[in-house]
Scaffold this motif. Structure first.
Motif, PDB file in Angstrom:
ATOM      1  N   HIS A   1     -29.160  35.272 -43.726  1.00 16.32           N
ATOM      2  CA  HIS A   1     -28.767  36.564 -44.282  1.00 16.32           C
ATOM      3  C   HIS A   1     -28.895  37.695 -43.259  1.00 16.32           C
ATOM      4  CE1 HIS A   1     -27.928  35.129 -48.268  1.00 16.32           C
ATOM      5  NE2 HIS A   1     -29.046  34.436 -48.227  1.00 16.32           N
ATOM      6  N   VAL A   2     -29.837  37.564 -42.336  1.00 14.24           N
ATOM      7  CA  VAL A   2     -29.962  38.564 -41.275  1.00 14.24           C
ATOM      8  C   VAL A   2     -28.710  38.541 -40.399  1.00 14.24           C
ATOM      9  CG1 VAL A   2     -31.257  39.257 -39.210  1.00 14.24           C
ATOM     10  CG2 VAL A   2     -32.476  38.510 -41.265  1.00 14.24           C
TER      11      VAL A   2
ATOM     12  N   ALA B   1     -21.793  41.888 -40.661  1.00 14.98           N
ATOM     13  CA  ALA B   1     -21.112  42.848 -41.543  1.00 14.98           C
ATOM     14  C   ALA B   1     -21.217  44.271 -40.981  1.00 14.98           C
ATOM     15  CB  ALA B   1     -21.699  42.775 -42.947  1.00 14.98           C
ATOM     16  N   MET B   2     -22.379  44.619 -40.446  1.00 16.50           N
ATOM     17  CA  MET B   2     -22.550  45.951 -39.874  1.00 16.50           C
ATOM     18  C   MET B   2     -21.651  46.127 -38.644  1.00 16.50           C
ATOM     19  SD  MET B   2     -26.661  46.252 -40.463  1.00 16.50           S
ATOM     20  CE  MET B   2     -26.931  47.912 -39.832  1.00 16.50           C
TER      21      MET B   2
ATOM     22  N   ALA C   1     -38.669  44.030 -35.931  1.00 12.68           N
ATOM     23  CA  ALA C   1     -38.355  43.545 -34.584  1.00 12.68           C
ATOM     24  C   ALA C   1     -39.534  43.744 -33.633  1.00 12.68           C
ATOM     25  CB  ALA C   1     -37.105  44.243 -34.050  1.00 12.68           C
ATOM     26  N   HIS C   2     -40.168  44.915 -33.679  1.00 16.37           N
ATOM     27  CA  HIS C   2     -41.330  45.172 -32.819  1.00 16.37           C
ATOM     28  C   HIS C   2     -42.493  44.238 -33.170  1.00 16.37           C
ATOM     29  CE1 HIS C   2     -39.641  48.572 -30.747  1.00 16.37           C
ATOM     30  NE2 HIS C   2     -39.350  49.161 -31.884  1.00 16.37           N
TER      31      HIS C   2
END
Length: 161
Positions: free
Chosen positions: A14-15, A21-22, A136-137
């Motif tokens: 999904h990520v 999509a973005m 992410a970090h």
């Protein structure tokens, strides 16, 4: 087979779909404004070249923290789409990637889109309880403690006969 198909499970599916999509939405912005041949992955290199001038593929890759191979493929695509060309570098052995006039004309819109995209991402980060940028970090920190390679290899070693 008696075991389930492992490819039917993916925690990051999904990520990847979300990021695709973005990126498609960013590409749609270009299309709506009559810009052809520009993909979201082109924008960073184009802006960097516009800001810093001609660079070798290696220097461009290093400046954007991507591999030489990935940047070489991107530059080839940028050349096919008429956005960059190469010229002789500082010595006869090097070639520098430079923007074409067409790319220079697009830079103001590309920079504006980049800034607008960053603002939209910040807005999204603020709307959710745990910002994707923080994820992410945090993942980078966890992987600095123990690499993804080691995590996979350990599990794989436990499974092998």
């Amino acid at each position: 087979m008696t075991t389930p198909d492992p490819s039917e499970q993916s925690r990051w599916h999904h990520v990847f779909l979300l990021l695709d999509a973005m990126n498609a939405d960013i590409a749609r912005i270009y299309t709506e404004r009559g810009i052809t041949g520009v993909r979201p992955r082109f924008v960073g290199p184009l802006i960097r070249l516009g800001r810093r001038g001609g660079m070798t593929i290696r220097a461009l890759a290093d400046s954007l923290d991507v591999t030489h191979s990935a940047m070489s493929q991107t530059v080839a695509a940028l050349q096919r789409d008429g956005l960059v060309t190469t010229v002789s570098g500082a010595d006869a052995r090097t070639r520098e990637v430079v923007l074409t006039d067409r790319a220079r004309e697009l830079l103001p819109l590309l920079e504006a889109e980049w800034r607008a995209t960053e603002e939209a991402v910040a807005e999204l980060d603020a709307e959710v309880p745990y910002a994707l940028s923080q994820v992410a970090h945090d993942l980078e920190a966890a992987l600095a403690r123990r690499s993804f390679h080691d995590r996979i290899a350990d599990r794989l070693d436990r499974r092998e006969p």
